[in-house]
Design a protein around this motif. Structure first.
Motif, PDB file in Angstrom:
ATOM      1  N   LEU A 103      85.127   0.564 -36.430  1.00  0.00           N
ATOM      2  CA  LEU A 103      85.330   1.853 -37.387  1.00  0.00           C
ATOM      3  C   LEU A 103      84.157   2.755 -37.305  1.00  0.00           C
ATOM      4  O   LEU A 103      84.550   4.277 -37.372  1.00  0.00           O
ATOM      5  N   ASP A 104      82.988   1.885 -36.932  1.00  0.00           N
ATOM      6  CA  ASP A 104      81.576   2.745 -35.640  1.00  0.00           C
ATOM      7  C   ASP A 104      82.015   3.910 -34.308  1.00  0.00           C
ATOM      8  O   ASP A 104      81.679   4.691 -34.500  1.00  0.00           O
ATOM      9  N   TYR A 105      83.069   3.129 -33.816  1.00  0.00           N
ATOM     10  CA  TYR A 105      83.764   4.008 -32.409  1.00  0.00           C
ATOM     11  C   TYR A 105      84.756   4.907 -32.734  1.00  0.00           C
ATOM     12  O   TYR A 105      84.363   6.152 -32.496  1.00  0.00           O
ATOM     13  N   ILE A 106      85.604   4.736 -33.566  1.00  0.00           N
ATOM     14  CA  ILE A 106      86.221   5.658 -34.725  1.00  0.00           C
ATOM     15  C   ILE A 106      85.853   6.935 -35.832  1.00  0.00           C
ATOM     16  O   ILE A 106      85.685   8.177 -34.878  1.00  0.00           O
ATOM     17  N   ASP A 107      84.819   6.561 -36.154  1.00  0.00           N
ATOM     18  CA  ASP A 107      83.775   7.284 -36.900  1.00  0.00           C
ATOM     19  C   ASP A 107      82.691   7.362 -37.090  1.00  0.00           C
ATOM     20  O   ASP A 107      81.606   6.163 -38.243  1.00  0.00           O
ATOM     21  N   PRO A 108      81.486   7.745 -36.188  1.00  0.00           N
ATOM     22  CA  PRO A 108      80.260   7.193 -36.571  1.00  0.00           C
ATOM     23  C   PRO A 108      79.409   7.627 -37.103  1.00  0.00           C
ATOM     24  O   PRO A 108      78.375   7.634 -37.393  1.00  0.00           O
ATOM     25  N   SER A 109      80.310   8.482 -37.497  1.00  0.00           N
ATOM     26  CA  SER A 109      79.692   9.019 -38.939  1.00  0.00           C
ATOM     27  C   SER A 109      79.221   8.075 -40.028  1.00  0.00           C
ATOM     28  O   SER A 109      79.009   8.087 -41.328  1.00  0.00           O
ATOM     29  N   SER A 110      80.872   7.197 -40.202  1.00  0.00           N
ATOM     30  CA  SER A 110      81.060   6.561 -41.541  1.00  0.00           C
ATOM     31  C   SER A 110      79.155   5.971 -41.440  1.00  0.00           C
ATOM     32  O   SER A 110      79.075   5.492 -41.417  1.00  0.00           O
ATOM     33  N   THR A 111      78.957   6.062 -43.027  1.00  0.00           N
ATOM     34  CA  THR A 111      78.197   4.358 -43.650  1.00  0.00           C
ATOM     35  C   THR A 111      78.709   3.411 -44.414  1.00  0.00           C
ATOM     36  O   THR A 111      77.804   2.502 -44.590  1.00  0.00           O
ATOM     37  N   ALA A 112      79.721   3.153 -43.666  1.00  0.00           N
ATOM     38  CA  ALA A 112      80.002   1.638 -44.705  1.00  0.00           C
ATOM     39  C   ALA A 112      80.226   0.591 -43.961  1.00  0.00           C
ATOM     40  O   ALA A 112      79.892   0.498 -42.426  1.00  0.00           O
ATOM     41  N   THR A 113      79.737  -0.431 -44.607  1.00  0.00           N
ATOM     42  CA  THR A 113      78.929  -1.676 -44.333  1.00  0.00           C
ATOM     43  C   THR A 113      79.741  -2.715 -44.865  1.00  0.00           C
ATOM     44  O   THR A 113      79.760  -4.575 -44.142  1.00  0.00           O
ATOM     45  N   THR A 114      80.097  -3.039 -45.945  1.00  0.00           N
ATOM     46  CA  THR A 114      80.996  -4.409 -46.430  1.00  0.00           C
ATOM     47  C   THR A 114      82.256  -4.642 -46.123  1.00  0.00           C
ATOM     48  O   THR A 114      82.907  -3.140 -45.780  1.00  0.00           O
ATOM     49  N   GLU A 116      84.397  -4.397 -47.796  1.00  0.00           N
ATOM     50  CA  GLU A 116      85.679  -3.790 -48.649  1.00  0.00           C
ATOM     51  C   GLU A 116      85.466  -2.539 -48.555  1.00  0.00           C
ATOM     52  O   GLU A 116      86.374  -1.041 -48.082  1.00  0.00           O
ATOM     53  N   GLU A 117      84.311  -1.784 -48.055  1.00  0.00           N
ATOM     54  CA  GLU A 117      83.850  -0.923 -47.537  1.00  0.00           C
ATOM     55  C   GLU A 117      85.203   0.067 -46.806  1.00  0.00           C
ATOM     56  O   GLU A 117      85.671   0.871 -45.848  1.00  0.00           O
ATOM     57  N   ILE A 118      84.653  -1.078 -45.341  1.00  0.00           N
ATOM     58  CA  ILE A 118      85.290  -0.925 -43.557  1.00  0.00           C
ATOM     59  C   ILE A 118      86.679  -1.243 -43.757  1.00  0.00           C
ATOM     60  O   ILE A 118      87.479   0.031 -43.402  1.00  0.00           O
ATOM     61  N   ASP A 119      86.971  -1.845 -44.832  1.00  0.00           N
ATOM     62  CA  ASP A 119      88.288  -2.153 -44.812  1.00  0.00           C
ATOM     63  C   ASP A 119      89.144  -0.621 -45.228  1.00  0.00           C
ATOM     64  O   ASP A 119      90.365  -0.162 -45.248  1.00  0.00           O
ATOM     65  N   ALA A 120      88.647  -0.026 -46.410  1.00  0.00           N
ATOM     66  CA  ALA A 120      89.249   0.987 -46.827  1.00  0.00           C
ATOM     67  C   ALA A 120      89.265   1.760 -46.201  1.00  0.00           C
ATOM     68  O   ALA A 120      90.338   2.936 -46.359  1.00  0.00           O
ATOM     69  N   ALA A 121      88.089   1.789 -45.206  1.00  0.00           N
ATOM     70  CA  ALA A 121      87.685   3.554 -44.753  1.00  0.00           C
ATOM     71  C   ALA A 121      88.587   3.275 -43.281  1.00  0.00           C
ATOM     72  O   ALA A 121      89.362   4.295 -43.009  1.00  0.00           O
TER      73      ALA A 121
END
Length: 314
Positions: A103-114, A116-121
């Motif tokens: 997720l960080d590679y595809i969307d560096p602006s993402s703030t998801a960490t858990t 659940e948040e990462i799987d949803a994004a």
């Protein structure tokens, strides 16, 4: 850290890989055997260039073969900067990855960490040309690790418990851990753990043997070690809980070209993911990197058979 083995070494790995691919045509793992083309039964499985990724890649390959897929393998490709374009252009169909770093590679602006948040994004961030199937319970993420003696002496169960001893803690990690948002700055912000520059010991082996030796010998008090390291159990080390998710979730996940995602392919990969726990991944890593030094492909075949994945998934 948020930059995993792949992401952390991206600058060096990309330069080296591109030079190698340019200079040595026959050594390009993506060059031979073409691509899977338009046949949904023809799959090309790859891996990044470290043993855990290669082993999991072979696990996918073996399980897919057992379910009637025509599988080629192209292992040790390199970093995401190499294999994500290969997925997009059809040179690869499938490769193991890690949810948080992907997720960080595809969307560096993402703030998801858990998780659940990462799987949803992730699905929306990957669309339209890339996709995932269900992430595995297995997680290979950064952790703060101490010896059993230190955990018992200071009554430590979480990173927060270590904060009261900040002045006494010598901390080992790769040099960039001092600056990364999820490194020392994150530990300070989330848990109040203050590590002075004089108490930081940079070790460049990514939580490997040198880091482990520094911890077990008492040279340092705590260290950044990956959760799937067999050294944790072998040395009775203690992983401190991270309740505020300073370190983003890093569940193993099959990453694939979206156009190749069929119901049957997803069914097989989901069956693999359901069996792949962190404990099982540690066991695979120990088989490959431990005393037995089993080749990744052989370790994968043995694991697939033990899990009953060497027969068609119902």
């Amino acid at each position: 850290m948020k930059s995993s083995r792949i992401h952390r070494l991206a600058g060096v790995a990309v330069a080296a890989s591109l030079a190698l691919l340019t200079a040595c045509g026959s050594s390009d793992p993506l060059e031979s055997n073409g691509s899977s083309g338009g046949d949904p039964n023809s799959i090309v499985v790859g891996s990044a260039n470290f043993p855990e990724s290669e082993t999991v890649g072979f696990v996918y390959a073996e399980a897919l073969r057992a379910n009637g897929f025509d599988v080629q393998t192209k292992m040790n490709i390199g970093s995401r900067e190499i294999y994500v374009p290969a997925l997009r252009d059809g040179s690869l169909t499938l490769i193991p990855d890690y949810t948080g770093n992907l997720l960080d590679y595809i969307d560096p602006s993402s703030t998801a960490t858990t998780a659940e948040e990462i799987d949803a994004a992730l699905p929306a961030a990957l669309a339209p040309d890339l996709a995932i199937t269900t992430p595995a319970p297995a997680e290979d993420k950064d952790a703060v690790v101490v010896t059993r003696e230190t955990a018992e002496k200071w009554n430590l169960t979480s990173i927060a418990d270590l904060a009261a001893h900040s002045a006494e803690v010598k901390f080992a990690a790769p040099a960039e851990f001092q600056e990364r948002a999820v490194g020392l700055p994150g530990l300070r912000e989330n848990y109040g753990l203050e590590i002075s520059p004089s108490n930081f010991v940079p070790i460049a082996d990514g939580g490997g043997p040198t880091t482990v030796k520094a911890l077990t010998s008492g040279q340092v008090t705590a260290a950044n070690i990956f959760t799937t390291s067999p050294a944790i159990e072998a040395n009775d080390l203690v992983v401190l809980a991270d309740p505020k998710s300073n370190f983003p979730a890093q569940n193993v996940v099959p990453l694939l070209r979206a156009s190749a995602k069929t119901e049957q392919l997803a069914r097989v990969l989901d069956a693999v993911s359901a069996k792949l726990t962190t404990e099982e991944l540690v066991g695979l890593n120990d088989a490959v990197s431990g005393d037995s030094k089993t080749e990744p492909e052989a370790a994968a075949k043995q694991w697939v058979a033990r899990q009953g994945l060497d027969a068609p998934v119902s």
